[in-house]
Design a protein around this motif. Structure first.
Motif, PDB file in Angstrom:
ATOM      1  N   HIS A  62       0.748  -1.228   0.129  1.00 21.37           N
ATOM      2  CA  HIS A  62       0.072  -0.005   0.077  1.00 21.37           C
ATOM      3  C   HIS A  62       0.865   1.351  -0.115  1.00 21.37           C
ATOM      4  O   HIS A  62       0.589   2.117  -0.840  1.00 21.37           O
ATOM      5  CB  HIS A  62      -0.733   0.180   1.429  1.00 21.37           C
ATOM      6  CG  HIS A  62      -1.742   1.182   1.187  1.00 21.37           C
ATOM      7  ND1 HIS A  62      -2.883   1.525   0.555  1.00 21.37           N
ATOM      8  CD2 HIS A  62      -1.776   2.237   2.209  1.00 21.37           C
ATOM      9  CE1 HIS A  62      -3.327   2.657   0.738  1.00 21.37           C
ATOM     10  NE2 HIS A  62      -2.967   3.155   1.721  1.00 21.37           N
ATOM     11  N   THR A  63       1.842   1.400   0.843  1.00 19.32           N
ATOM     12  CA  THR A  63       2.700   2.353   0.671  1.00 19.32           C
ATOM     13  C   THR A  63       3.423   2.603  -0.489  1.00 19.32           C
ATOM     14  O   THR A  63       3.510   3.895  -0.701  1.00 19.32           O
ATOM     15  CB  THR A  63       3.759   2.415   2.061  1.00 19.32           C
ATOM     16  OG1 THR A  63       4.708   1.435   1.923  1.00 19.32           O
ATOM     17  CG2 THR A  63       2.842   2.280   3.334  1.00 19.32           C
ATOM     18  N   LEU A  66       0.748   3.751  -2.944  1.00 19.87           N
ATOM     19  CA  LEU A  66       0.291   5.379  -2.859  1.00 19.87           C
ATOM     20  C   LEU A  66       1.336   6.332  -3.180  1.00 19.87           C
ATOM     21  O   LEU A  66       0.988   7.420  -4.025  1.00 19.87           O
ATOM     22  CB  LEU A  66       0.163   5.395  -1.032  1.00 19.87           C
ATOM     23  CG  LEU A  66      -0.334   6.798  -0.757  1.00 19.87           C
ATOM     24  CD1 LEU A  66      -1.475   7.124  -1.330  1.00 19.87           C
ATOM     25  CD2 LEU A  66      -0.290   6.678   0.765  1.00 19.87           C
ATOM     26  N   GLU A  67       2.530   6.034  -3.050  1.00 22.00           N
ATOM     27  CA  GLU A  67       3.860   7.163  -3.238  1.00 22.00           C
ATOM     28  C   GLU A  67       3.845   7.048  -4.905  1.00 22.00           C
ATOM     29  O   GLU A  67       3.890   8.215  -5.328  1.00 22.00           O
ATOM     30  CB  GLU A  67       5.020   6.631  -3.008  1.00 22.00           C
ATOM     31  CG  GLU A  67       6.313   7.497  -3.247  1.00 22.00           C
ATOM     32  CD  GLU A  67       7.397   7.097  -2.788  1.00 22.00           C
ATOM     33  OE1 GLU A  67       8.518   7.629  -3.209  1.00 22.00           O
ATOM     34  OE2 GLU A  67       7.677   5.990  -2.135  1.00 22.00           O
ATOM     35  N   ARG A  70       0.975   8.926  -6.433  1.00 21.38           N
ATOM     36  CA  ARG A  70       1.037  10.430  -6.059  1.00 21.38           C
ATOM     37  C   ARG A  70       1.846  10.888  -7.201  1.00 21.38           C
ATOM     38  O   ARG A  70       1.521  12.072  -7.550  1.00 21.38           O
ATOM     39  CB  ARG A  70       1.395  10.902  -4.620  1.00 21.38           C
ATOM     40  CG  ARG A  70       0.282  10.741  -3.455  1.00 21.38           C
ATOM     41  CD  ARG A  70       1.010  10.837  -2.133  1.00 21.38           C
ATOM     42  NE  ARG A  70      -0.094  11.019  -1.283  1.00 21.38           N
ATOM     43  CZ  ARG A  70       0.030  10.504   0.121  1.00 21.38           C
ATOM     44  NH1 ARG A  70       1.475  10.179   0.632  1.00 21.38           N
ATOM     45  NH2 ARG A  70      -0.887  10.700   0.934  1.00 21.38           N
ATOM     46  N   GLU A 100      -6.948  -3.414  -2.461  1.00 21.94           N
ATOM     47  CA  GLU A 100      -5.878  -2.341  -2.504  1.00 21.94           C
ATOM     48  C   GLU A 100      -6.518  -1.073  -3.005  1.00 21.94           C
ATOM     49  O   GLU A 100      -6.065  -0.099  -2.796  1.00 21.94           O
ATOM     50  CB  GLU A 100      -4.596  -3.056  -3.122  1.00 21.94           C
ATOM     51  CG  GLU A 100      -3.575  -2.059  -2.812  1.00 21.94           C
ATOM     52  CD  GLU A 100      -3.141  -1.796  -1.386  1.00 21.94           C
ATOM     53  OE1 GLU A 100      -3.162  -0.602  -0.993  1.00 21.94           O
ATOM     54  OE2 GLU A 100      -3.075  -2.538  -0.612  1.00 21.94           O
ATOM     55  N   ARG A 103      -8.295   0.829  -0.808  1.00 23.09           N
ATOM     56  CA  ARG A 103      -7.629   1.424   0.360  1.00 23.09           C
ATOM     57  C   ARG A 103      -6.860   2.459  -0.195  1.00 23.09           C
ATOM     58  O   ARG A 103      -6.634   3.787   0.432  1.00 23.09           O
ATOM     59  CB  ARG A 103      -6.565   0.442   0.970  1.00 23.09           C
ATOM     60  CG  ARG A 103      -7.295  -0.737   1.382  1.00 23.09           C
ATOM     61  CD  ARG A 103      -6.349  -1.724   2.213  1.00 23.09           C
ATOM     62  NE  ARG A 103      -5.551  -1.115   3.084  1.00 23.09           N
ATOM     63  CZ  ARG A 103      -4.254  -1.361   3.395  1.00 23.09           C
ATOM     64  NH1 ARG A 103      -3.554  -1.900   2.515  1.00 23.09           N
ATOM     65  NH2 ARG A 103      -3.461  -0.603   4.588  1.00 23.09           N
ATOM     66  N   LEU A 104      -6.466   2.643  -1.478  1.00 22.74           N
ATOM     67  CA  LEU A 104      -5.492   3.470  -2.294  1.00 22.74           C
ATOM     68  C   LEU A 104      -6.521   4.741  -2.450  1.00 22.74           C
ATOM     69  O   LEU A 104      -6.093   5.687  -2.454  1.00 22.74           O
ATOM     70  CB  LEU A 104      -5.130   3.136  -3.616  1.00 22.74           C
ATOM     71  CG  LEU A 104      -4.225   4.082  -4.352  1.00 22.74           C
ATOM     72  CD1 LEU A 104      -2.968   4.182  -3.686  1.00 22.74           C
ATOM     73  CD2 LEU A 104      -3.861   3.278  -5.828  1.00 22.74           C
ATOM     74  N   GLN A 105      -7.807   4.389  -2.710  1.00 15.55           N
ATOM     75  CA  GLN A 105      -8.689   5.479  -3.101  1.00 15.55           C
ATOM     76  C   GLN A 105      -8.772   6.322  -1.775  1.00 15.55           C
ATOM     77  O   GLN A 105      -9.023   7.630  -1.993  1.00 15.55           O
ATOM     78  CB  GLN A 105     -10.128   4.889  -3.483  1.00 15.55           C
ATOM     79  CG  GLN A 105     -11.428   5.924  -3.669  1.00 15.55           C
ATOM     80  CD  GLN A 105     -12.847   5.388  -3.518  1.00 15.55           C
ATOM     81  OE1 GLN A 105     -12.879   4.122  -2.739  1.00 15.55           O
ATOM     82  NE2 GLN A 105     -13.786   5.796  -4.152  1.00 15.55           N
ATOM     83  N   ALA A 106      -9.226   5.604  -0.581  1.00 14.12           N
ATOM     84  CA  ALA A 106      -9.369   6.252   0.510  1.00 14.12           C
ATOM     85  C   ALA A 106      -8.163   7.230   1.036  1.00 14.12           C
ATOM     86  O   ALA A 106      -8.123   8.192   1.242  1.00 14.12           O
ATOM     87  CB  ALA A 106      -9.462   5.478   1.669  1.00 14.12           C
ATOM     88  N   SER A 107      -6.816   6.436   0.797  1.00 13.79           N
ATOM     89  CA  SER A 107      -5.706   7.333   1.129  1.00 13.79           C
ATOM     90  C   SER A 107      -5.357   8.470   0.264  1.00 13.79           C
ATOM     91  O   SER A 107      -4.812   9.485   0.873  1.00 13.79           O
ATOM     92  CB  SER A 107      -4.500   6.705   1.250  1.00 13.79           C
ATOM     93  OG  SER A 107      -4.405   5.194   1.869  1.00 13.79           O
ATOM     94  N   LEU A 108      -5.927   8.439  -0.859  1.00 11.29           N
ATOM     95  CA  LEU A 108      -5.731   9.569  -2.035  1.00 11.29           C
ATOM     96  C   LEU A 108      -6.804  10.758  -1.687  1.00 11.29           C
ATOM     97  O   LEU A 108      -6.459  11.669  -2.226  1.00 11.29           O
ATOM     98  CB  LEU A 108      -5.576   8.931  -3.396  1.00 11.29           C
ATOM     99  CG  LEU A 108      -4.285   8.253  -3.727  1.00 11.29           C
ATOM    100  CD1 LEU A 108      -4.545   7.700  -5.036  1.00 11.29           C
ATOM    101  CD2 LEU A 108      -3.096   9.356  -3.509  1.00 11.29           C
TER     102      LEU A 108
END
Length: 328
Positions: A62-63, A66-67, A70, A100, A103-108
């Motif tokens: 996930h990390t 996410l990077e 972005r 995933e 989770r990526l949608q939420a984090s972004l």
């Protein structure tokens, strides 16, 4: 009045790698402590790999996704609110569910939209790219975030020299957006499930516990043969569908698994090696992250420029294979 024909194009690319770099010499020393002999020369001559990145504490699929995402959003000059589809290709999600992609949608901070994971192992990103292109062409989405992310090191038996030297961790992503000009010229998806036994992780969760093995199993020679044949055949099919030849390819980005497979296929297709991206030397095989990592390197280095034609290919367990011919 008829609706204008929609196409998709890559608006931006991004990537992410773990902080820890492990050279062949460092890996050989770690394996020697387990009583397993290998060397930089042994690994390089068989795979072309010089080093790889391995996740450490706090780094996850996930990390990394996410990077990379972005970075792709920044390159595309768009914000999370502009995205209306998220697809993540991965074999190693941090949790069984939710996906995933969710989770990526939420984090972004991406607004509610279609989100799902796609599992085609090392072919996953190209599968996901072709899927997103189809959804954009249908009008179901306007701008998609497509990522490939894996922490394959967590599936490795570090006592198995034949496989543990091959893999690394990482993530890559692209923003794919609707446009009036063709971007993806042809996409080919194939799989032969009858060959699924030569590359697998034969474990499952049952009763809250792992049943079977959670380690990678691979028949190296059989995988090599299958990879070469399927990469060549899907490349030729994609070229035929687009009405192009190998001479039209400005940048060849095959799955970064093994330099011998890559050069063998390029030679069969007649693609000069100087047009082939070789991120495998410093990434190793990063599974679904392999192709988008190499794509991002090609774009940021200037080896792939706007208006040029690229051939992207993935091949992996299943056995799956995919080819995407696109105008960048």
């Amino acid at each position: 009045m008829t609706e204008p024909t929609l196409f998709s194009r890559i608006a931006g690319t991004g990537s992410a790698l773990p902080a820890r770099r492990v050279t062949n010499d460092e890996l050989a020393a770690e394996l020697a402590a387990r009583g397993i002999e290998t060397s930089d020369e042994w690994i390089r001559t068989r795979t072309g790999i010089a080093e790889r990145r391995i996740v450490s504490e706090g780094e996850t699929t996930h990390t990394l996704a996410l990077e990379a995402s972005r970075n792709a959003l920044q390159a595309a000059s768009c914000s999370p609110s502009d995205i209306d589809l998220v697809i993540v290709a991965t074999t190693t999600p941090d949790e069984l569910f939710p996906s995933e992609a969710c989770r990526l949608q939420a984090s972004l901070g991406i607004p509610p939209c279609g989100c799902f994971d796609l599992q085609a192992v090392c072919s996953g990103f190209v599968y996901a790219l072709i899927t997103a292109d189809s959804l954009i062409r249908s009008g179901a989405a306007r701008r998609a975030l497509v990522a490939g992310a894996d922490t394959f090191s967590r599936l490795l038996d570090w006592n198995d020299r034949s496989s543990c030297v091959l893999f690394g961790d990482g993530a890559g992503a692209v923003v794919l957006e609707a446009g009036a000009e063709p971007g993806l010229a042809a996409g080919v998806l194939v799989a032969d499930g009858s060959r699924g036994d030569i590359l697998r992780v034969p474990g499952r969760i049952e009763g809250g516990r792992l049943r079977g093995s959670g380690f990678l199993y691979m028949e190296g020679r059989a995988v090599f043969r299958e990879a070469v044949e399927s990469l060549e055949s899907t490349a030729r099919e994609a070229l035929a569908r687009a009405g192009l030849s190998a001479a039209d390819i400005d940048c060849y980005i095959p799955h970064q698994a093994n330099i011998r497979i890559m050069t063998h296929v390029a030679g069969r297709l007649g693609i000069p090696l100087e047009r082939m991206e070789t991120a495998v030397t410093h990434h190793g095989n990063t599974c679904a992250a392999s192709v988008p990592l190499a794509l991002d390197e090609a774009v940021r280095s200037g080896r792939l420029r706007r208006g040029q034609t690229a051939l992207l290919q993935g091949v992996g367990a299943g056995m799956t294979c995919a080819a995407a011919l696109l105008r960048y």
